[in-house]
Design a protein around this motif. Structure first.
Motif, short mmCIF file in Angstrom:
data_model
loop_
_atom_site.label_atom_id
_atom_site.label_comp_id
_atom_site.label_asym_id
_atom_site.label_seq_id
_atom_site.Cartn_x
_atom_site.Cartn_y
_atom_site.Cartn_z
N GLY A 109 26.25 9.14 39.60
CA GLY A 109 26.53 9.31 41.02
C GLY A 109 25.28 9.73 41.78
O GLY A 109 24.99 9.21 42.86
N ALA B 133 29.51 6.85 44.57
CA ALA B 133 28.76 7.99 44.06
C ALA B 133 29.53 9.28 44.23
O ALA B 133 29.58 10.12 43.33
CB ALA B 133 27.42 8.07 44.79
N LEU C 10 32.30 9.74 41.69
CA LEU C 10 31.78 10.15 40.39
C LEU C 10 31.38 11.63 40.39
O LEU C 10 31.76 12.40 39.51
CB LEU C 10 30.57 9.30 40.01
CG LEU C 10 30.85 7.85 39.63
CD1 LEU C 10 29.55 7.07 39.49
CD2 LEU C 10 31.64 7.81 38.33
#
Lengths: 333, 284
Positions: A242, A317, A320
């Motif tokens: 991420g 991102a 995550l």
């Protein structure tokens, strides 16, 4: 029965509070209702801003849709405002190449740096260690551009590119005259600029590794490095991915530094030494001077592509990073 | 890794990788020190009183300054603060107080994603939103662009700061019979206030350093301007224009202007650090 708050506020707004409380338990007086609705409006402003961004980009890019399909726009290499021919491929290529090379340069350094801060450095140093990285993040991008143009570019032209050409010249990436300005210069400066983003997020996710698992590895006889590879890295892997995606998003959208060092030449070259062009750079250079509405629309179309790409990257991102920070409790739901 | 390798080998790998990590840490200092040193050494020569107070002069003429650009930056950042600070801080308080439902979660996610939107894209948005309806470039458009950039980051920072206020403070206030909204404003937000001021300072520092969203919203201006409806110069755009010009004396001006910008941004960052430290001390 009126609540505690209703009793206390009774002299001021007895009737209103009682009446309101009957229908909306939990909000018992005018002040609360005003405060709550103000907060909701302010919170909704974030969604309004998001809506404004999408709407205005779409409106600005609309005239382009008349005689360009999305696929045609993306795959066309010609960019000729005089002839009203607009294709994004050259700029997409430059943006992708510089971003990827900058990731290759920045990611190993960023991960090593984050490991040093969280695992290897004396814990007493604490916040002092993140200071150089925070300072790198605080430098405005136009200053990086200035530094790149007058320091990095001459250095690449005089030392790095001739050396690479001499020793690695058989690879197409390192062929051609060393002009300094170009993909390589942009990538190097982007690498410096995205480093703080990747480090800041990586450090956060690495810190969430439970201390007990690392200690368990150490107690079983692992060296410090083995313990890191067995506990910290697997635990924070998704978060590090991420962090890299966030860095990539930053690299894709970075404008000033790239505009100043990429050479602004609309061509596709295999060599990293060549001058190129990127999406944000062409917007920055041409938008203020674009006269025809199709030209403005084409530039806004490039902006829309850039927005959509960075939006999706950032969303992925964040998913995550947030998942790692919440911890691994929901395996079974 | 292979745990069956010899102990010495494992030990060497351990030390070696720790060293590599430390080297990468040292590597980050090279660009930092290089940027700072060059901006200071190349920029300091051009510093003078007139650099801050005079208008730019044509190529070849001695002297001249970036007074109008400094004023323009101040002016547009001020405009951005008028719009961006209340909305950003307000949205942050919303996230901290009401942010646990579905709506709150989606607002938070949107704020996180928006804080990664490239600033040049925000420039296009401000162009379509302000420049086209007004018919020309203006300080307002620049201010709006900077404000849009401020809001998401500030919202997330404010949320974090309001959330760390101990629940016991809020409970104590509620137990004394103070209404929810008064508790939120007079106890919770007030406790977080010095932190929020810090976050605002950092947002201002970031806005002052933005270039891309100003290029085609505020454009530029060779003269003093305090009319929000007119094109306006800014320090960052001045640095850009001086840097890409072919003249050596303009390059020198770019370095000096960059030094001024770094000083402004640096002072704002230091101020926020000092505030944070005194706040932490007060809490102890």
């Amino acid at each position: 029965m009126p609540s505690r708050e209703a009793i206390i506020d009774a002299p001021a707004s007895e009737a209103a509070a009682a009446q309101h409380h009957a229908s909306h338990p939990g909000t018992s007086n005018l002040g609360d209702r005003l405060f709550n609705s103000t907060l909701w409006i302010l919170g909704a402003m974030i969604l309004v801003v998001a809506g404004l961004i999408v709407l205005n980009l779409a409106v600005a890019a609309r005239p382009l849709a008349k005689d360009h399909s999305l696929w045609g726009f993306i795959t066309e290499t010609q960019w000729d405002p005089v002839e009203d021919r607009f294709g994004a491929l050259t700029f997409l290529y430059g943006t992708l190449v510089t971003s990827m090379v900058s990731l290759i340069l920045a990611v190993p350094v960023a991960i090593g740096l984050s490991l040093f801060i969280t695992q290897f450095a004396p814990p007493k140093l604490g916040r002092v260690l993140t200071m150089p990285v925070e300072l790198l993040a605080a430098i405005p991008s136009v200053v990086y551009g200035l530094w790149g143009l007058f320091i990095v570019v001459p250095w690449l032209r005089a030392s790095v590119e001739p050396w690479l050409g001499k020793h690695l010249g058989w690879i197409p990436l390192f062929q051609g005259p060393p002009i300094g300005l170009g993909y390589l210069a942009s990538s190097m400066i982007l690498a410096v600029m995205i480093l703080p983003t990747i480090v800041a997020v990586s450090v956060e996710v690495m810190k969430t590794t439970p201390e007990a698992t690392r200690e368990a590895a150490l107690a079983l006889g692992a060296t410090k490095w083995e313990a890191v590879m067995m506990t910290v890295i697997p635990y924070s892997r998704a978060g590090i991915v991420g962090a890299v995606l966030l860095g990539l998003g930053r690299a894709l959208g970075e404008t000033m530094a790239v505009t100043m060092v990429i050479g602004n030449s609309p061509q596709i070259s295999a060599s990293l030494f060549a001058a190129g062009y990127s999406l944000p750079a062409v917007i920055a250079n041409e938008f203020a001077e674009a006269t025809s509405s199709v030209h403005v629309a084409a530039l806004a179309g490039l902006g829309l592509i850039l927005f959509a790409t960075t939006f999706l990257l950032n969303a992925g991102a964040r998913v995550l990073v947030n998942a790692v920070q919440r911890g691994p409790r929901r395996v079974s739901g | 890794m292979n745990l069956h390798s010899s102990f010495t080998y494992r030990k060497v790998v351990d030390r070696g990788m720790a060293l590599v990590c430390a080297l990468f840490f040292a590597l980050a200092f090279i660009p930092l020190l290089s940027v700072l040193w060059l901006v200071i050494s190349k920029g300091a020569a051009g510093l003078s009183w007139s650099f801050f107070t005079q208008l730019p002069k044509p190529v070849g003429e001695v002297g001249g300054g970036v007074g109008n650009a400094l004023l323009g930056t101040l002016f547009m950042v001020g405009l951005a603060c008028l719009i961006g600070l209340p909305l950003g801080v307000g949205a942050g308080v919303f996230l901290a107080e009401k942010g646990d439902g579905t709506v709150g979660r989606s607002v938070r996610f949107m704020a996180e994603v928006l804080s990664g939107v490239p600033s040049i894209v925000v420039g296009i948005v401000a162009y379509a939103l302000v420049v086209i309806p007004m018919g020309h470039f203006s300080a307002i458009a620049g201010g709006v662009a900077l404000a849009i950039l401020m809001i998401p980051t500030l919202a997330r920072a404010t949320e974090e700061l309001v959330r760390v206020v101990p629940a016991s403070l809020r409970e104590a206030s509620l137990a004394l019979g103070v209404a929810n909204w008064r508790t939120s404003i007079r106890v919770v937000i007030r406790t977080a206030m010095s932190g929020i001021v810090t976050a605002c300072l950092l947002a201002v520092a970031r806005a002052a350093g933005e270039t891309a969203p100003l290029l085609f919203t505020a454009l530029n201006n060779q003269y003093w301007n305090t009319d929000p409806r007119q094109p306006t110069a800014s320090l960052t755009v001045a640095i850009f224009n001086y840097a890409i010009s072919p003249y050596d004396d303009w390059h020198a001006k770019a370095w000096t202007a960059a030094l001024v910008l770094l000083i402004v941004v640096g002072l704002l960052n230091i101020a926020s650090r000092v505030l944070t430290r005194s706040r932490l001390k007060g809490a102890r």
